[in-house]
Design an enzyme around this catalytic site. Structure first.
Site, short mmCIF file in Angstrom:
data_model
loop_
_atom_site.label_atom_id
_atom_site.label_comp_id
_atom_site.label_asym_id
_atom_site.label_seq_id
_atom_site.Cartn_x
_atom_site.Cartn_y
_atom_site.Cartn_z
N GLY A 40 0.74 -1.39 -0.17
CA GLY A 40 0.14 0.10 0.28
C GLY A 40 0.52 1.33 -0.16
O GLY A 40 0.29 2.45 -0.46
N SER A 41 2.17 1.13 0.38
CA SER A 41 3.08 2.28 0.89
C SER A 41 2.91 3.48 -0.93
O SER A 41 4.32 1.83 -1.21
CB SER A 41 4.01 1.71 2.02
OG SER A 41 5.18 2.40 1.46
N PRO A 42 2.96 3.94 -1.63
CA PRO A 42 3.52 4.44 -2.36
C PRO A 42 5.63 4.57 -2.35
O PRO A 42 6.29 4.56 -3.25
CB PRO A 42 3.33 5.78 -2.70
CG PRO A 42 1.83 5.82 -1.92
CD PRO A 42 2.12 4.90 -0.40
N ARG A 75 6.43 1.15 -3.43
CA ARG A 75 6.15 0.92 -5.03
C ARG A 75 7.28 1.73 -5.45
O ARG A 75 7.48 1.35 -6.73
CB ARG A 75 5.24 0.97 -5.09
CG ARG A 75 4.07 0.12 -4.79
CD ARG A 75 2.09 0.12 -5.25
NE ARG A 75 1.39 1.01 -4.55
CZ ARG A 75 1.06 1.80 -4.47
NH1 ARG A 75 1.94 2.07 -5.21
NH2 ARG A 75 0.69 2.87 -3.61
#
Lengths: 220, 219
Positions: free
Chosen positions: A11-13, A16
């Site tokens: 979920g963490s940009p 990513r």
């Protein structure tokens, strides 16, 4: 020399953005999920690696590093077959660095101002002013793209990875108006065409996008 | 080699971080004041060199850069007699980079959350903002646990960014030396740099006056 290990959560940009870099470099790596809602990041073993208990955190054979920008710069410098993702040319690098710090100081906080109340305070009303601030970011990103197909010029760099990862969630709150921000809209598509995009960002972001939509937020 | 021009204003911590770097490198430069209060940064001539209309902006012989961290890294890499202020060793550099992004993503915003209400004429500041600053002091003290400087055994540009920010925000909320002894001794250490007064110390007077003129309560 062993593989690097990336600690993070899909979920963490920022996580990513590192997945994008690792895939772009064609590096083998281990990915260990850190369950943030269950406060796994506060356990002693994690604090030993990163006393700020944030994700992503990198373990490169005993060298621990955190902050996604520092991680991505380090990975390209150490493992890149060439320097294109983080050019050594001083002027080119200065532009990438400015984009990276724009990400740290503006992009991230603009996004957090929208997601924090939604995710952590059970508040599904988003003030229009925060969406306006996001539009301000789109305007600046469009401006950056005036000098080339990518955020820092004519070539893909890690700057594109950070902003892409952030934009993935942003567009759920505010789609990119291609008539207002044509360069930004074209860039979003261009990045999606990278061969590793789906694996590194597309599929890992699905869950968080669904989560955002499930909140039935309204803009007030 | 052409001329270096720094566009900025003394009140801005990021501008002072660049003044510290320029002085540390012993560089000749021109300092052009951009009056943010009168909207000078929004004029077409300035937008041409920095469309984000922020300070600092650096001009190096027709090449324009903005963001103080990018500027400082560039200056050391281009003009440094050695790399000590921004080491080339990958691991050392990575730690400096992490400190620089900590400045960008946490410290600058934490400071601004306290100064903005005052600039807007508000007289109440939420306690949570002071708590956030205390948390930052705690983190910086932690960075200094095993070393004399923020990113390791030697002075780097990370120290310049943090001292510029801290010297400003401490005027509103001091560093408690009993709680953060390492941070307190680091402050003393940096203030002893021969160029500290010229680049940072002497440029805080407008902020001192500003803070003194503001009455506020913590709510």
């Amino acid at each position: 020399m062993g593989k690097v290990t990336l600690y993070g959560i899909d979920g963490s940009p920022p996580v990513r953005s590192v997945l994008l870099t690792l895939n772009a470099l064609g590096l083998d790596f281990d990915y260990k999920i850190v369950n943030l809602p269950a406060k796994e990041q506060l356990k002693p073993e994690f604090l030993k690696m990163n006393p700020l208990h944030t994700v992503p955190t990198l373990d490169d054979n005993g060298f621990y590093l955190y902050d996604s920008h520092a991680i991505n710069s380090y990975l390209v410098s150490k493992y890149g077959k060439d320097d294109s993702l983080y050019p050594k040319d001083l002027q080119k690098r200065a532009i990438v660095d400015q984009r990276l710090h724009y990400d740290s100081s503006v992009v991230t906080s603009t996004g957090t101002a929208i997601t924090h109340p939604l995710f952590w305070e059970n508040n599904s009303e988003i003030p229009q002013a925060r969406i306006d601030a996001l539009e301000g970011v789109y305007k600046n990103l469009n401006l950056f793209l005036e000098s080339g197909d990518y955020l820092a010029g004519d070539s893909l760099t890690i700057a594109d990875f950070h902003v892409t990862a952030a934009m993935t969630g942003f567009v759920v709150f505010l789609p990119v108006d291609a008539s207002k921000y044509p360069k930004l809209a074209a860039w979003v598509q261009r990045i999606k065409e990278l061969p590793y995009y789906e694996k590194a960002n597309g599929s890992p972001s699905q869950q968080i996008i669904e989560f955002i939509k499930s909140k039935n937020f309204t803009i007030v | 080699m052409g001329k270096l021009t720094l566009y900025g204003i003394d009140g801005s911590p990021p501008v002072r971080s660049v003044l510290l770097t320029l002085n540390a490198l012993g560089l000749d430069f021109e300092y052009k004041v951009v009056n943010l209060m009168t909207g000078e940064h929004l004029k077409p001539e300035y937008l041409k060199i920095n469309p984000l209309h922020t300070v600092p902006t650096l001009a190096d012989d027709g090449f324009f850069i903005n963001d103080s961290h990018a500027i400082n890294a560039y200056l050391v890499s281009k003009y440094g007699k050695d790399d000590s202020l921004y080491p080339k060793d990958l691991q050392k550099r990575a730690i400096v980079d992490q400190r620089l992004h900590y400045d960008s993503s946490v410290l600058i915003g934490t400071g601004r959350a306290l100064t903005t209400p005052l600039r807007e004429g508000k007289t109440e500041i939420p306690r949570a903002r002071f708590d956030a600053l205390e948390e930052a002091y705690k983190t910086l003290d932690l960075f200094l646990e095993s070393n004399d400087f923020l990113a390791g055994k030697e002075l780097t540009i990370a120290d310049f960014h943090i001292i510029a920010g801290l010297s400003t925000i401490m005027l509103i909320h001091d560093v408690d030396a009993t709680k953060y002894p390492k941070l307190a001794s680091w402050l003393q250490r940096i203030r002893k740099l021969p160029y500290y007064e010229e680049a940072n110390g002497s440029r805080l007077s407008t902020i001192v006056d500003f803070v003194k003129s503001k009455k506020f309560t913590i709510v």
